[in-house]
Design a protein around this motif. Structure first.
Motif, PDB file in Angstrom:
ATOM      1  N   TYR A 185      15.478  -6.436  -1.423  1.00 45.05           N
ATOM      2  CA  TYR A 185      16.014  -5.357  -0.591  1.00 45.05           C
ATOM      3  C   TYR A 185      17.498  -5.123  -0.907  1.00 45.05           C
ATOM      4  O   TYR A 185      17.930  -3.996  -1.132  1.00 45.05           O
ATOM      5  CB  TYR A 185      15.828  -5.687   0.888  1.00 45.05           C
ATOM      6  N   PRO A 240      10.798  -5.651   7.956  1.00 48.50           N
ATOM      7  CA  PRO A 240      10.920  -5.012   9.271  1.00 48.50           C
ATOM      8  C   PRO A 240      12.245  -4.271   9.407  1.00 48.50           C
ATOM      9  O   PRO A 240      13.279  -4.705   8.887  1.00 48.50           O
ATOM     10  CB  PRO A 240      10.861  -6.188  10.249  1.00 48.50           C
ATOM     11  N   LYS A 241      12.218  -3.144  10.100  1.00 44.22           N
ATOM     12  CA  LYS A 241      13.423  -2.331  10.292  1.00 44.22           C
ATOM     13  C   LYS A 241      14.539  -3.134  10.955  1.00 44.22           C
ATOM     14  O   LYS A 241      15.705  -2.994  10.595  1.00 44.22           O
ATOM     15  CB  LYS A 241      13.104  -1.083  11.110  1.00 44.22           C
ATOM     16  N   LYS A 247      10.049  -1.432   1.058  1.00 45.13           N
ATOM     17  CA  LYS A 247       9.832  -0.412   2.082  1.00 45.13           C
ATOM     18  C   LYS A 247      10.170  -0.973   3.451  1.00 45.13           C
ATOM     19  O   LYS A 247       9.773  -2.071   3.814  1.00 45.13           O
ATOM     20  CB  LYS A 247       8.356   0.018   2.043  1.00 45.13           C
ATOM     21  N   VAL A 248      10.932  -0.206   4.225  1.00 38.02           N
ATOM     22  CA  VAL A 248      11.295  -0.594   5.594  1.00 38.02           C
ATOM     23  C   VAL A 248      10.198  -0.088   6.520  1.00 38.02           C
ATOM     24  O   VAL A 248       9.841   1.084   6.497  1.00 38.02           O
ATOM     25  CB  VAL A 248      12.668  -0.004   5.989  1.00 38.02           C
ATOM     26  N   VAL A 249       9.660  -1.010   7.332  1.00 39.95           N
ATOM     27  CA  VAL A 249       8.586  -0.671   8.270  1.00 39.95           C
ATOM     28  C   VAL A 249       9.032  -0.993   9.691  1.00 39.95           C
ATOM     29  O   VAL A 249       9.973  -1.770   9.894  1.00 39.95           O
ATOM     30  CB  VAL A 249       7.277  -1.423   7.934  1.00 39.95           C
ATOM     31  N   GLU A 250       8.360  -0.416  10.662  1.00 36.93           N
ATOM     32  CA  GLU A 250       8.695  -0.702  12.061  1.00 36.93           C
ATOM     33  C   GLU A 250       8.471  -2.174  12.356  1.00 36.93           C
ATOM     34  O   GLU A 250       7.547  -2.785  11.869  1.00 36.93           O
ATOM     35  CB  GLU A 250       7.841   0.162  13.002  1.00 36.93           C
ATOM     36  N   GLY A 251       9.342  -2.715  13.174  1.00 37.44           N
ATOM     37  CA  GLY A 251       9.188  -4.114  13.554  1.00 37.44           C
ATOM     38  C   GLY A 251      10.495  -4.803  13.719  1.00 37.44           C
ATOM     39  O   GLY A 251      11.525  -4.371  13.344  1.00 37.44           O
ATOM     40  N   GLN A 296       3.225  -3.161  -2.367  1.00 38.69           N
ATOM     41  CA  GLN A 296       4.602  -2.855  -2.019  1.00 38.69           C
ATOM     42  C   GLN A 296       5.161  -3.927  -1.091  1.00 38.69           C
ATOM     43  O   GLN A 296       4.502  -4.378  -0.167  1.00 38.69           O
ATOM     44  CB  GLN A 296       4.659  -1.498  -1.339  1.00 38.69           C
ATOM     45  N   THR A 329      14.796   2.193  -3.990  1.00 37.13           N
ATOM     46  CA  THR A 329      14.036   1.542  -2.939  1.00 37.13           C
ATOM     47  C   THR A 329      13.042   0.579  -3.569  1.00 37.13           C
ATOM     48  O   THR A 329      12.052   0.996  -4.163  1.00 37.13           O
ATOM     49  CB  THR A 329      13.289   2.573  -2.075  1.00 37.13           C
ATOM     50  N   THR A 377       7.493  -5.132   1.896  1.00 34.58           N
ATOM     51  CA  THR A 377       7.959  -4.505   3.134  1.00 34.58           C
ATOM     52  C   THR A 377       8.905  -5.442   3.859  1.00 34.58           C
ATOM     53  O   THR A 377       8.865  -6.660   3.677  1.00 34.58           O
ATOM     54  CB  THR A 377       6.786  -4.154   4.070  1.00 34.58           C
ATOM     55  N   GLN A 426      -2.785   3.553  -4.490  1.00 41.40           N
ATOM     56  CA  GLN A 426      -1.927   2.696  -3.669  1.00 41.40           C
ATOM     57  C   GLN A 426      -1.459   1.510  -4.503  1.00 41.40           C
ATOM     58  O   GLN A 426      -2.258   0.793  -5.090  1.00 41.40           O
ATOM     59  CB  GLN A 426      -2.683   2.197  -2.445  1.00 41.40           C
TER      60      GLN A 426
END
Length: 112
Positions: A96, A50-51, A108-112, A46, A105, A48, A43
């Motif tokens: 981004y 929010p979307k 990283k796009v994450v939920e939120g 990274q 990339t 991140t 790992q």
């Protein structure tokens, strides 16, 4: 990398090299392939975003500010100024957008 992990990877590369009759690649190539696989599995830190913010930034990229007006107004009207003002968010935004510009990339796009 711990010595035990390296020894295990060395053994794995040696087995792969031997199983192919020593004719397809050199042992060094097998070792590098195994190490590469191991590093990809580890790992990595990274960035991140929010979307919901990424969606707004994607819209920002496509906006023609020559016909619309000033960029700062658009950022304020779309509720991004609060998110941008929190460090390190302003830098994550830049990473981004830079990634989008060069086609990789970086965030990283994450939920939120």
């Amino acid at each position: 990398m711990k010595r035990e992990v390296f020894d295990d990877l060395w053994d794995k590369a040696d087995k792969e090299h031997s199983s192919q009759g020593n004719n397809s690649f050199t042992f060094k190539h097998h070792l590098f392939a195994v190490l590469d696989d191991e590093l990809k599995e580890q790992q990595q830190p990274q960035l991140t975003i929010p979307k919901s913010i990424a969606d707004k930034l994607d819209k920002f990229i496509k906006t023609d500010f020559e016909s619309l007006g000033h960029e700062d107004w658009w950022i304020q009207e779309n509720g991004l100024i609060e998110w941008f003002s929190k460090t390190p968010n302003c830098y994550i935004k830049d990473a981004y957008l830079a990634g989008k510009a060069i086609g990789v990339t970086l965030v990283k796009v994450v939920e939120g």
